[in-house]
Design an enzyme around this catalytic site. Structure first.
Site, mmCIF file in Angstrom:
data_model
loop_
_atom_site.group_PDB
_atom_site.id
_atom_site.type_symbol
_atom_site.label_atom_id
_atom_site.label_comp_id
_atom_site.label_asym_id
_atom_site.label_seq_id
_atom_site.Cartn_x
_atom_site.Cartn_y
_atom_site.Cartn_z
ATOM 1 C CD GLU A 167 -8.208 2.053 5.002
ATOM 2 O OE1 GLU A 167 -7.468 1.305 5.667
ATOM 3 O OE2 GLU A 167 -7.775 2.784 4.095
ATOM 4 C CD GLU A 171 -2.878 1.168 2.336
ATOM 5 O OE1 GLU A 171 -3.799 2.025 2.324
ATOM 6 O OE2 GLU A 171 -2.766 0.299 3.231
#
Length: 291
Positions: free
Chosen positions: A242, A148
């Site tokens: 998220e 990420e």
């Protein structure tokens, strides 16, 4: 469309004992998502048998993510710290494989923290070598690894898609991919379109979060450009909503991400809204091919 739409477990629970695992998975199911991204903040204490049971009961699939800390930082210049980080990541891979999951992602190449200086050549080397070994370990177990790309306040290894491409070249393993997150892109990138075009088929995983991590559409992220880029490039990997609020609290994550205020207080409503927002946005953009 081939994209699978999922939701991060922290939308529903701040603890992942057996009760928290059930709360999160059932919440994700009720909101209409295809899978849960399970945060493995401490893989060694995670109840993988409980997770497997609830996943089988609900038919929900699982991916997993985590962020390393200073004691398990694989970009450390100290080989002992690197080895602790690798041991933790191998355990996380084992959990994903055991429950029949597909992906391990997150800030797994450094600590999730603000560094006081740029990464040294040795730090990059240690991180790349460790991730290369984890990529190979995961490949043997049918798990895909994605790194990420996060903002400058959370890592010093890579903060943009192009830096991610350069680091992936250093890693040099075809089971190691890249992972973009709109919250971080909104801070570091020139837009939502360019990084997705730059990464091409190295992009495996996408986090969708608002600029303030609250309700989608209530901040400054250009989701229209994001959805257009994903559809135009034929992206077919996992897409995960998220969001964080002090309503649902994990102490370590609250401190590392600075989750100091309430941005929402109803997990079910937030998640159902996000599911509709993402699916409707992708469906609208996909219709352009008919014009």
């Amino acid at each position: 469309m081939a994209m699978r739409i999922g939701c991060h477990g922290f939308v529903f629970s701040g603890k992942f004992d057996e009760a928290g695992i059930r709360t999160a998975i059932e919440g994700v199911q009720e909101a209409g998502f295809d899978f849960i991204e399970m945060p493995l903040m401490d893989p060694f204490s995670f109840d993988e048998e409980a997770a497997k049971r609830v996943l089988e009961e609900t038919g929900i699939e699982m991916t997993a993510s985590l962020g390393l800390n200073a004691d398990t930082d694989v970009s450390s210049e100290d080989p002992a710290v690197v080895e602790r980080g690798e041991a933790l990541l191998r355990r996380a891979v084992d959990i994903v494989a055991h429950v029949g999951g597909t992906d391990l992602c997150g800030v797994i190449y450094s600590a999730l923290q603000k560094y006081s200086q740029p990464a040294s050549d040795l730090s990059r080397q240690h991180s790349a070598e460790a991730i290369r070994r984890i990529g190979a370990y995961a490949a043997e177990r049918g798990v895909v690894v994605s790194l990420e790309i996060v903002n400058r306040y959370e890592t010093n290894i890579m903060n943009t898609g192009r830096e991610g491409l350069a680091f992936r070249e250093l890693v040099g393993h075809d089971n190691v991919h890249l992972h973009l997150d709109t919250y971080h892109m909104n801070i570091e990138e020139s837009g939502m379109l360019e990084p997705i075009l730059d990464l091409g088929d190295t992009l495996r995983y996408v986090h969708i979060g608002e600029s303030h991590r609250g309700y989608l559409g209530s901040g400054s992220v250009d989701f229209d450009a994001l959805f257009r880029a994903l559809v135009r490039t034929g992206f077919d990997g996992p897409v995960v909503f998220e969001s964080f609020s002090s309503t649902v609290v994990d102490e370590s994550l609250t401190k590392s991400l600075g989750i100091w205020r309430n941005l929402w207080d109803d997990s079910d409503d937030l998640a159902a809204h996000a599911n509709r927002f993402i699916r409707d946005g992708l469906r609208a953009v996909d219709s352009i091919r008919m014009h």
